[in-house]
Scaffold this active site. Structure first.
Site, PDB file in Angstrom:
ATOM      1  CG  ASP A  97      -1.828   1.221   1.259  1.00 17.25           C
ATOM      2  OD1 ASP A  97      -2.680   1.343   0.366  1.00 17.25           O
ATOM      3  OD2 ASP A  97      -1.676   2.072   2.176  1.00 17.25           O
ATOM      4  CD  GLU A 115      -5.630   1.344  -3.918  1.00 20.65           C
ATOM      5  OE1 GLU A 115      -6.809   1.723  -3.877  1.00 20.65           O
ATOM      6  OE2 GLU A 115      -4.800   1.586  -3.022  1.00 20.65           O
ATOM      7  CG  ASP A 129      -1.212   3.612   5.923  1.00 20.10           C
ATOM      8  OD1 ASP A 129      -2.228   3.974   5.293  1.00 20.10           O
ATOM      9  OD2 ASP A 129      -0.412   4.418   6.443  1.00 20.10           O
TER      10      ASP A 129
END
Length: 398
Positions: free
Chosen positions: A189, A274, A355
């Site tokens: 992330d 992502e 996170d």
């Protein structure tokens, strides 16, 4: 296990003599001129609904050289001029394939100063590189060796805004081997407080390279703004100082990202990230500077090509996947999760770091894609619409 035949560019800095610098500067100018002339010709033909191909522009180049106005094109090597026409053809191919915008004209001040030579435009022997129209080899700083027995297929010479000269050699690198397969997988992330947060709980600090030199950069930019506009020597010197600071920031950022991506690829078989649209995110004026400094797009591109080299898998989860609002323990979806909330407790009693929880959810979603083998969306570079699923994968070739 056999090595893969990978085309790899090796970039080195070199220090040209005055004669070589003058010859390369003339070549850069001629390349820009030919590119703009060919683009103008193709644009006019486009308005007349006529088709102009690379072969047509190559014939135009021959005619241009015979005119008195453009006779200076004969003073430089013809190889970079032909290559720029090929680059223009590639730009139009991407435009017609809806992968890029319409090609733009090259500016004398803003365009990248570069020239590409194929095998007929240079001679490489015994570690010495001699370009066409030159008698002496380039004074290259060999910061790392080329692969054993490597023969460059193309050589690109460039000069950056800071005035530094670089030569890039494209070679086959037989030394790149797929790594030993492993069962390790990690979700990644990206963020601003921490550059990366891994599903293992590890957080990698954001170096904020631009912030470290922000005061020096601001001072140099103020001094540049005070200089009289035009091509004066003082303004050129001030512009060069600003460019050197930018180059220093970019070099440190690139070095840090290379080290991070190499480490992640070596340690993990599957890497889940992502699929962020950074070009839209930088439109936020409050975060644009920090997002640009984090260089999330560069991180992804490095991760993908290194994973392809070493036999790893990169899975990109759709940007609409609620990784931050989903409890990684029980799967409960929270209604709201403002950015200022960094830790939160689910109804099941689990306390999450925002996170770390997002990285774990990304890992789970990515592994679901690799296991089922379905619900895969095309790469973002592929034209076409969205499929019903919201995940996509970038796997190595068999």
């Amino acid at each position: 296990m056999t090595g893969t035949c990978v085309k790899r560019a090796f970039k080195y800095r070199f220090y040209p003599t005055d004669a070589q610098a003058a010859e390369l500067s003339r070549t850069f100018g001629c390349v820009r001129k030919v590119y703009n002339l060919a683009l103008a010709a193709r644009t006019q033909a486009w308005a007349r609904q006529e088709r102009v191909t690379y072969n047509a522009t190559s014939a135009m180049l021959t005619a241009w050289k015979k005119t008195e106005e453009l006779a200076f094109l004969n003073d430089v090597s013809s190889v970079p001029l032909q290559q720029c026409l090929r680059h223009l053809q590639t730009a139009f191919t991407h435009f017609f394939g809806k992968r890029a915008k319409y090609p733009r004209f090259k500016s004398r001040k803003k365009a990248r100063r570069s020239a590409e030579y194929t095998t007929s435009g240079f001679r490489f022997r015994d570690g010495k590189l001699i370009l066409a129209k030159m008698t002496q080899p380039l004074d290259i700083v060999w910061s790392r060796p080329l692969p054993q027995g490597a023969k460059p297929s193309t050589v690109t010479v460039s000069q950056d805004a800071a005035g530094r000269w670089f030569v890039s050699m494209l070679c086959d690198d037989p030394g790149i081997w797929p790594l030993v397969p492993t069962h390790a997988a990690v979700g990644v992330d990206v963020g601003l407080d921490h550059l990366l947060t891994l599903s293992s709980g590890e957080k990698i600090a954001n170096p904020r390279h631009e912030r470290k030199d922000r005061s020096r950069l601001a001072l140099a930019q103020r001094r540049l703004a005070r200089k009289a506009r035009g091509d004066g020597a003082n303004r050129r010197k001030a512009r060069r100082k600003v460019a050197r600071i930018h180059a220093r920031i970019a070099d440190r950022r690139r070095d840090h990202l290379h080290k991070l991506t190499t480490r992640l690829v070596r340690e993990n078989q599957t890497l889940v990230i992502e699929d962020l649209t950074v070009r839209n995110m930088v439109k936020n004026r409050s975060l644009a500077r920090a997002i640009s400094d984090a260089a999330w797009s560069d991180f992804r591109s490095m991760l993908e090509y290194k994973a392809h080299w070493y036999g790893r898998d990169v899975v990109a989860v759709d940007r609409f996947f609620p990784s931050s609002k989903l409890c990684s323990a029980c799967g409960t979806l929270q209604e709201k999760m403002p950015l200022h909330v960094r830790t939160w407790t689910c109804d099941c009693g689990t306390t999450h770091d925002r996170d770390v929880n997002a990285a774990r959810n990304l890992l789970a979603a990515g592994l679901a894609v690799t296991v089922c083998g379905a619900g895969v969306r095309p790469q973002r570079s592929t034209p076409g619409g969205r499929s019903a699923t919201k995940q996509k994968t970038s796997q190595r070739e068999p």
